[in-house]
Design a protein around this motif. Structure first.
Motif, PDB file in Angstrom:
ATOM      1  N   SER A 146       2.481   5.134   6.805  1.00  0.00           N
ATOM      2  CA  SER A 146       1.855   6.064   5.871  1.00  0.00           C
ATOM      3  C   SER A 146       1.847   7.471   6.454  1.00  0.00           C
ATOM      4  O   SER A 146       1.622   7.671   7.649  1.00  0.00           O
ATOM      5  CB  SER A 146       0.425   5.617   5.564  1.00  0.00           C
ATOM      6  N   HIS A 204       0.807  -1.216   0.000  1.00  0.00           N
ATOM      7  CA  HIS A 204       0.000   0.000   0.000  1.00  0.00           C
ATOM      8  C   HIS A 204       0.846   1.275   0.000  1.00  0.00           C
ATOM      9  O   HIS A 204       0.412   2.291  -0.509  1.00  0.00           O
ATOM     10  CB  HIS A 204      -0.932  -0.004   1.209  1.00  0.00           C
ATOM     11  N   HIS A 205       2.022   1.238   0.596  1.00  0.00           N
ATOM     12  CA  HIS A 205       2.912   2.397   0.607  1.00  0.00           C
ATOM     13  C   HIS A 205       4.324   1.902   0.919  1.00  0.00           C
ATOM     14  O   HIS A 205       4.506   0.827   1.517  1.00  0.00           O
ATOM     15  CB  HIS A 205       2.470   3.448   1.629  1.00  0.00           C
ATOM     16  N   THR A 206       5.324   2.697   0.524  1.00  0.00           N
ATOM     17  CA  THR A 206       6.728   2.345   0.750  1.00  0.00           C
ATOM     18  C   THR A 206       7.449   3.566   1.301  1.00  0.00           C
ATOM     19  O   THR A 206       8.021   4.371   0.563  1.00  0.00           O
ATOM     20  CB  THR A 206       7.394   1.856  -0.543  1.00  0.00           C
ATOM     21  N   ASN A 207       7.380   3.722   2.617  1.00  0.00           N
ATOM     22  CA  ASN A 207       8.115   4.776   3.337  1.00  0.00           C
ATOM     23  C   ASN A 207       8.976   4.087   4.398  1.00  0.00           C
ATOM     24  O   ASN A 207       8.685   4.156   5.595  1.00  0.00           O
ATOM     25  CB  ASN A 207       7.156   5.770   3.988  1.00  0.00           C
ATOM     26  N   SER A 239       7.003   0.271   7.145  1.00  0.00           N
ATOM     27  CA  SER A 239       6.576   1.440   6.382  1.00  0.00           C
ATOM     28  C   SER A 239       5.374   2.059   7.077  1.00  0.00           C
ATOM     29  O   SER A 239       4.420   1.361   7.437  1.00  0.00           O
ATOM     30  CB  SER A 239       6.221   1.060   4.939  1.00  0.00           C
ATOM     31  N   LYS A 296      10.806   8.528   2.513  1.00  0.00           N
ATOM     32  CA  LYS A 296       9.539   8.489   1.798  1.00  0.00           C
ATOM     33  C   LYS A 296       9.699   7.992   0.366  1.00  0.00           C
ATOM     34  O   LYS A 296      10.616   8.411  -0.347  1.00  0.00           O
ATOM     35  CB  LYS A 296       8.889   9.878   1.787  1.00  0.00           C
ATOM     36  N   LYS A 297       8.814   7.084  -0.012  1.00  0.00           N
ATOM     37  CA  LYS A 297       8.667   6.609  -1.387  1.00  0.00           C
ATOM     38  C   LYS A 297       9.998   6.199  -2.004  1.00  0.00           C
ATOM     39  O   LYS A 297      10.459   6.734  -3.005  1.00  0.00           O
ATOM     40  CB  LYS A 297       7.999   7.683  -2.258  1.00  0.00           C
ATOM     41  N   ARG A 349      -0.267   9.684   5.391  1.00  0.00           N
ATOM     42  CA  ARG A 349      -1.630  10.173   5.257  1.00  0.00           C
ATOM     43  C   ARG A 349      -2.511   9.625   6.380  1.00  0.00           C
ATOM     44  O   ARG A 349      -2.361   8.483   6.789  1.00  0.00           O
ATOM     45  CB  ARG A 349      -2.223   9.765   3.901  1.00  0.00           C
TER      46      ARG A 349
END
Length: 582
Positions: A530, A477-480, A528, A498-499, A532
């Motif tokens: 998020s 879902h996200h890569t941080n 990771s 981040k990202k 947000r």
């Protein structure tokens, strides 16, 4: 009678030659040897590697060995720049050779030795390929395959006992495949501190008795040859240095005559060069060329900055109740260590701290002290009340200085928001440079484990964990990514990147232990988070690994890349050190 014998001899010679030609032609045509077989032709694909290399010796390295990469761009660059490189290299060669020649002159009672001509010719060297080794250390290892069949003109003149002799080196050929190591890699241009060139295998030696005979009979001649060898060494170094099987070939003229035509001399000079190169560069010996000052390259500590946070005045109100809860964070620029923090003074716009901190200084000419004042909040992010920066070069060594600084919104001198009053902060500072006895040993290897600091428990030590980087980590879902360390109930975290699927942290964590962690394991997890709010998956695990610390205690240091469990291809590079006081 003599006339008759001459006539008969002439006719006999002519008749004999004629008969011999006829018989030879007849035997050649009508009598074929029975043991001659027809040639057997095999395709190249059926030949083994050794046979192919004998048949096609000029095949580039990148064709024969897949580990070598093509570097045609480098050959084109050298070909274009060669007229300028020739002059620069020859100038450097003269600079290096002059002190060596001046040191050798008294041994042979020679008045002077000088270069009459020094040029590398119009034919540049070519690189057949390049092999690069990948290691976990801060170094770059390369093996270029170089061939140079040049047309140099190196003429050396020597004067002794009123006589003058000249030696000319022509038609130089150098085939080499050196090992060049750039280490350590540093974040300052040109990004490496020194160059190491090494010879991994010993080449054949020379006949020492024969060399002593030549040296005793032809002193001046041998010295001129050695001077030529110095120039050849410089050429070898400038074009890649020695290799496991270096090949050097050249012509040598003395007083205009080809000296290499003297029986046995050519082989002696060839072996002399190989023997000297082997003695100078045979592993573990290396040719070391310093590029940068080790203290600046490795950013070694050069002093201590003592900072005493005295007080702040007329701070802005941040809380709803008409007060603030200020505290101060101190940090040096270009430093990755955590900031120093004062205590929080609750509900106070004119706080007094009188707290002292010691900060390690690595470059007082470029570093500056960052002062940030925050308003503490029990819930949520802490508000920044103001900041300022003080360059260390404004501090005189060993002299205490009390400064009063205005708190600013930012460090932009053109920002009108900086004209608003945000309060002041008073600091007492003193920079203490290290003495020669206190300076860290600059000859230490960058990978050498340091001793534990004072106050380390007897029998215990300091466990240092350095999180370098990760590769191929990716969330659904996200890569941080950030790294979470868990050891004996203590948790440490790196900053999130981040990202980024290939993040780099280079963060260090320390654990003071009363006994060696021989039977312990450290849990390393990449997670990771998020950025947000309101997502269904605010946190996501990207992989983990449990590392045994027994090897760290026994070896004092390990630097490995570990495959992450529950990750498809993820890897993380962790360096760990066990520092003791002994």
């Amino acid at each position: 009678m003599g006339f008759v014998s001459t006539i008969m001899g002439f006719f006999g010679f002519g008749v004999g030659i004629s008969i011999g030609l006829v018989i030879g032609y007849y035997l050649f045509i009508y009598f074929q040897p029975s043991d001659v077989k027809d040639p057997y032709i095999r395709p190249l694909v059926e030949q083994d590697s050794e046979t192919l290399q004998r048949l096609l010796p000029e095949i580039p390295s990148w064709v024969k060995n897949p580990d070598y990469d093509r570097i045609d761009w480098l050959n084109k660059f050298i070909e274009t720049m060669w007229p300028y490189l020739d002059k620069a290299i020859c100038k450097t060669a003269k600079t290096i050779a002059k002190p060596i020649i001046a040191e050798q002159i008294p041994k042979y009672k020679i008045e002077s030795v000088e270069f009459e001509a020094l040029t590398l010719g119009s034919l540049p060297p070519t690189f057949q390929g390049m092999k690069v080794y990948t290691t976990e250390e801060k170094e770059l290892i390369m093996e270029p395959s170089m061939k140079w069949a040049g047309n140099p003109n190196i003429t050396i003149a020597a004067k002794a006992f009123g006589l003058r002799a000249t030696v000319q080196v022509v038609d130089l050929q150098v085939f080499a495949c050196p090992r060049i190591t750039l280490k350590p890699l540093v974040p300052s241009f040109p990004c490496f501190a020194k160059i190491l060139v090494s010879l991994m295998e010993k080449v054949r030696g020379t006949d020492q008795c024969l060399l002593w005979l030549i040296a005793s009979q032809f002193r001046i001649f041998c010295f001129i040859i050695r001077a030529s060898v110095v120039v050849l060494h410089i050429s070898l170094f400038l074009f890649g240095g020695p290799s496991s099987q270096p090949h050097v070939d050249f012509g040598l003229k003395v007083l205009g005559a080809d000296a290499m035509s003297i029986p046995g001399l050519y082989r002696v000079v060839q072996e002399l060069i190989k023997d000297q190169v082997a003695n100078m560069y045979l592993w573990p010996k290396t040719l070391e060329v310093p590029i940068m000052d080790p203290a600046k390259a490795m950013q070694r500590p050069v002093g201590i900055l003592n900072v005493k946070v005295l007080r702040a005045m007329k701070l802005k109100k941040k809380d709803l109740m008409g007060a603030s809860d200020p505290y101060v964070k101190l940090k040096l620029t270009e430093d990755k260590l955590p900031s120093k923090k004062t205590t929080v003074k609750h509900k106070n716009l004119n706080p007094e701290w009188n707290e002292e901190f010691n900060i390690v200084v690595k470059d007082p000419q470029s570093q500056a002290l960052e002062i940030n004042v925050y308003d503490w909040e029990q819930v949520g992010k802490h508000d920044k009340m103001g900041l300022n920066v003080l360059p260390l070069k404004e501090l005189a060594p060993e002299e205490p200085k009390v400064v009063t600084l205005d708190l600013l919104k930012n460090m932009d001198p053109n920002d009108v928001q900086n004209e608003k009053l945000r309060g002041q902060i008073v600091l007492e500072l003193m920079y203490k440079p290290f003495t020669d006895d206190e300076m860290p040993n600059q000859s230490e290897e960058p990978n050498e484990v340091q001793k534990a600091p004072d106050g380390t428990p007897d029998g215990g030590g300091l466990l240092v964990v350095i999180v370098h980087e990760a590769q191929d980590v990716e969330g659904k879902h996200h890569t941080n990514p950030q790294v979470r360390l868990l050891f004996r109930g203590e948790e440490r975290r790196t900053k999130p990147v981040k990202k980024n699927r290939d993040p780099r942290w280079e963060e260090e964590f320390q654990f003071m232990l009363e006994e060696p962690p021989t039977n312990d394991r450290i849990h390393v997890e990449v997670v990771s988070t998020s950025s947000r709010m309101g997502l269904l998956h605010p946190k996501e695990a990207l992989g983990f690994v449990d590392i045994s610390l027994s090897d760290v205690v026994s070896n004092k240091r390990i630097n490995e890349r570990y495959h992450l469990i529950d990750s498809k291809n993820g890897r993380v590079q962790i360096e760990m050190q066990w520092r003791t006081s002994s």
